[in-house]
Design a protein around this motif. Sequence first.
Motif, mmCIF file in Angstrom:
data_model
loop_
_atom_site.group_PDB
_atom_site.id
_atom_site.type_symbol
_atom_site.label_atom_id
_atom_site.label_comp_id
_atom_site.label_asym_id
_atom_site.label_seq_id
_atom_site.Cartn_x
_atom_site.Cartn_y
_atom_site.Cartn_z
ATOM 1 N N VAL A 18 5.183 4.850 -0.706
ATOM 2 C CA VAL A 18 4.048 4.275 -0.110
ATOM 3 C C VAL A 18 4.226 4.024 1.550
ATOM 4 N N LEU A 56 3.225 -7.661 -1.668
ATOM 5 C CA LEU A 56 3.021 -6.137 -2.195
ATOM 6 C C LEU A 56 4.516 -5.589 -2.537
ATOM 7 N N ALA A 73 -1.101 -8.318 -0.770
ATOM 8 C CA ALA A 73 -1.082 -6.833 -1.331
ATOM 9 C C ALA A 73 -2.827 -6.437 -1.051
ATOM 10 N N PHE A 97 5.954 -4.262 -5.976
ATOM 11 C CA PHE A 97 6.539 -3.218 -6.719
ATOM 12 C C PHE A 97 8.017 -3.360 -7.491
ATOM 13 N N TYR A 149 7.660 2.217 -3.963
ATOM 14 C CA TYR A 149 7.197 1.431 -2.575
ATOM 15 C C TYR A 149 7.694 2.192 -1.467
ATOM 16 N N SER A 166 -3.622 -4.331 1.006
ATOM 17 C CA SER A 166 -3.601 -2.760 1.084
ATOM 18 C C SER A 166 -3.913 -2.243 -0.210
ATOM 19 N N PHE A 167 -3.844 -2.984 -1.150
ATOM 20 C CA PHE A 167 -3.858 -2.096 -2.674
ATOM 21 C C PHE A 167 -5.493 -1.782 -2.788
ATOM 22 N N VAL A 168 -6.216 -2.492 -2.417
ATOM 23 C CA VAL A 168 -7.765 -2.492 -2.597
ATOM 24 C C VAL A 168 -8.528 -2.349 -1.332
#
Length: 256
Positions: free
Chosen positions: A96, A80, A52, A84, A93, A54-56
């Motif tokens: 996104v 990720l 995950a 979700f 998701y 990509s979240f940060v």
Amino acid sequence: MNYTLKNIPERTQKPRQYGFTMAMDKGLSIREVEDFLDISGDFIDIVKFGWATSFVTPNLKEKIKVYHDAGIPVYFGGTLFEAFVIRDQFEDYRKVLDKYDLQYAEVSDGSIELDHDKKCDYISKLSEQVTVLSEVGSKDAEKIIPPYQWIKLMQEELDAGAWKVIGEARESGNVGLFRSTGEVRSGLVQEILTKIPFEKIIWEAPQKAQQVWFIKLLGANVNLGNIAPNEVIPLETIRLGLRGDTFSHFLDLNPS
């Protein structure tokens, strides 16, 4: 290539259906991505943004654009997707994926307990939107899935709409397909291959010894994943018999 050598294995050409190298981006900066693609872009087929991250990741859209401009698709790691789903946010998701113009998605259940029929339902729904890679295997080193179950899960996920199935190993290469030491569960792999075509499987193989094992078993055009950015070119030399580990494997020393 920069010069000619005889007896080099023939590699499939991009865009490939097999012979894939899936590289893992665990948080490269945009400048690092540009440098990475400058030297290795010809040998990369797809890039996964690990778990995950990509979240940060800052400047995510801009970073994705660099890959896309180079003709290399990216996707977010299956963790990720699980993050979700466990929060009952599957439709979020999907939004996104559209927001970031992604053409691929990974469906996995390595960190959560997910009914397999439900997992296949997610694969089916997502396959109407993107190209789906589905991952089989647990991230829990204590959870050993018997070979017949791997085959059953892989086939059902392909039938549900997955383009390819991924054999789980994590970025460390010590679970799923591998023992805790990193050794390949060779009997498992051999049994899977009796039922699932090798072209349909991406084997996560982050360690050099694992890459060598699969190339010796299945040839230069085996699909391999979770390759670190600085290992993409070394892997290509292994595929071509230009590193000591496979140096004599592809040589026809006694031509007829």
